[in-house]
Design an enzyme around this catalytic site. Sequence first.
Site, PDB file in Angstrom:
ATOM      1  CG  ASP A 123      -1.995   0.968   1.249  1.00 38.66           C
ATOM      2  OD1 ASP A 123      -1.758   2.200   0.971  1.00 38.66           O
ATOM      3  OD2 ASP A 123      -3.339   0.533   1.276  1.00 38.66           O
ATOM      4  CB  ILE A 124       0.852   4.288  -2.209  1.00 43.01           C
ATOM      5  CG1 ILE A 124       1.953   5.299  -2.467  1.00 43.01           C
ATOM      6  CG2 ILE A 124      -0.423   4.904  -1.700  1.00 43.01           C
ATOM      7  CD1 ILE A 124       2.921   4.575  -3.437  1.00 43.01           C
TER       8      ILE A 124
ATOM      9  CG  ASN B 297     -12.277  -0.767   4.137  1.00 40.18           C
ATOM     10  OD1 ASN B 297     -12.635  -1.296   5.135  1.00 40.18           O
ATOM     11  ND2 ASN B 297     -11.039   0.163   4.055  1.00 40.18           N
TER      12      ASN B 297
ATOM     13  CD  GLN C 294     -14.856  -0.513  -2.622  1.00 35.43           C
ATOM     14  OE1 GLN C 294     -15.753  -0.718  -2.294  1.00 35.43           O
ATOM     15  NE2 GLN C 294     -14.113  -1.230  -3.613  1.00 35.43           N
TER      16      GLN C 294
ATOM     17  CG  HIS D  94      -8.733  -2.825  -2.156  1.00 31.75           C
ATOM     18  ND1 HIS D  94      -9.678  -2.278  -2.822  1.00 31.75           N
ATOM     19  CD2 HIS D  94      -8.513  -2.143  -1.067  1.00 31.75           C
ATOM     20  CE1 HIS D  94      -9.947  -1.299  -2.134  1.00 31.75           C
ATOM     21  NE2 HIS D  94      -9.443  -1.139  -0.962  1.00 31.75           N
TER      22      HIS D  94
ATOM     23  CG  HIS E 221      -6.598  -2.991   3.482  1.00 25.99           C
ATOM     24  ND1 HIS E 221      -5.705  -1.722   2.932  1.00 25.99           N
ATOM     25  CD2 HIS E 221      -7.808  -2.360   2.825  1.00 25.99           C
ATOM     26  CE1 HIS E 221      -6.590  -0.829   2.516  1.00 25.99           C
ATOM     27  NE2 HIS E 221      -7.954  -1.415   2.410  1.00 25.99           N
TER      28      HIS E 221
HETATM   29  P1  AMP Z   1      -9.666   1.586   0.624  1.00 26.00           P
HETATM   30  O1  AMP Z   1      -9.745   2.638   1.597  1.00 26.00           O
HETATM   31  O2  AMP Z   1     -10.111   0.246   1.365  1.00 26.00           O
HETATM   32  O3  AMP Z   1     -10.464   1.480  -0.593  1.00 26.00           O
HETATM   33  O4  AMP Z   1      -8.175   1.353   0.525  1.00 26.00           O
HETATM   34  C1  AMP Z   1      -7.559   1.699  -0.606  1.00 26.00           C
HETATM   35  C2  AMP Z   1      -6.021   1.790  -0.709  1.00 26.00           C
HETATM   36  O5  AMP Z   1      -5.314   2.012  -1.525  1.00 26.00           O
HETATM   37  C3  AMP Z   1      -5.422   2.986   0.497  1.00 26.00           C
HETATM   38  O6  AMP Z   1      -4.809   2.319   1.648  1.00 26.00           O
HETATM   39  C4  AMP Z   1      -4.527   3.629  -0.489  1.00 26.00           C
HETATM   40  O7  AMP Z   1      -3.386   3.966   0.326  1.00 26.00           O
HETATM   41  C5  AMP Z   1      -4.154   2.364  -1.491  1.00 26.00           C
HETATM   42  N1  AMP Z   1      -3.713   3.250  -2.535  1.00 26.00           N
HETATM   43  C6  AMP Z   1      -4.164   3.988  -3.461  1.00 26.00           C
HETATM   44  N2  AMP Z   1      -3.492   4.194  -4.573  1.00 26.00           N
HETATM   45  C7  AMP Z   1      -2.364   3.402  -4.527  1.00 26.00           C
HETATM   46  C8  AMP Z   1      -1.308   3.230  -5.320  1.00 26.00           C
HETATM   47  N3  AMP Z   1      -1.183   3.906  -6.451  1.00 26.00           N
HETATM   48  N4  AMP Z   1      -0.387   2.244  -4.806  1.00 26.00           N
HETATM   49  C9  AMP Z   1      -0.693   1.664  -3.848  1.00 26.00           C
HETATM   50  N5  AMP Z   1      -1.715   1.756  -2.950  1.00 26.00           N
HETATM   51  C10 AMP Z   1      -2.480   2.709  -3.272  1.00 26.00           C
END
Ligand code: AMP
Length: 134
Positions: free
Chosen positions: A28-29, A82, A89, A95, A97
């Site tokens: 995760d970024i 989520n 979400q 996805h 986590h």
């Molecule tokens: P959610 O809030 O469950 O939809 O989680 C989305 C997750 O995606 C968040 O924790 C972000 O930090 C992660 N995210 C968004 N863009 C990227 C990306 N380009 N590379 C890696 N993680 C990302």
Amino acid sequence: MCVFCKIASGEIPSYKIYEDDNFLAFLDISQATIGHTLVIPKKHYDSIFDLEEETKIFNLVILLTKAIKKALNIDNVNILNNNGPLAGQSVNHFHIHIIPRYENDSVNFSFPKNELEKEAFINLSKKIIVSIEK
Ligand code: AMP
Ligand code: ZN
């Protein structure tokens, strides 16, 4: 194309930790904790409500969580998924986590503690059982 579809196709770079024909896992970024990983089907599904044959992702999460445990020497982890805006979400590509947990890591999942009468519990369980069997 959504951001995770772009990651799956290689259009956007990511820090991959696992890949096969159907699934991808990458860091995760925003590292909630060190090792925070996302596991996705390469095929786009908005959320858990749309998953079909990709349900094997749950088996993969178990394998990857054990691999992360070994690699990072952790004994505590949260698995989080989520679905929908009310559930937090933010990326509409299904996805999961994997969030390793550490002493004093400042992550805090707190649930409200709601009391329910016995009758309400009975009714609720009946309602859910019926809707699954339909
Ligand atoms: P959610 O809030 O469950 O939809 O989680 C989305 C997750 O995606 C968040 O924790 C972000 O930090 C992660 N995210 C968004 N863009 C990227 C990306 N380009 N590379 C890696 N993680 C990302
Ligand atoms: Zn997508």
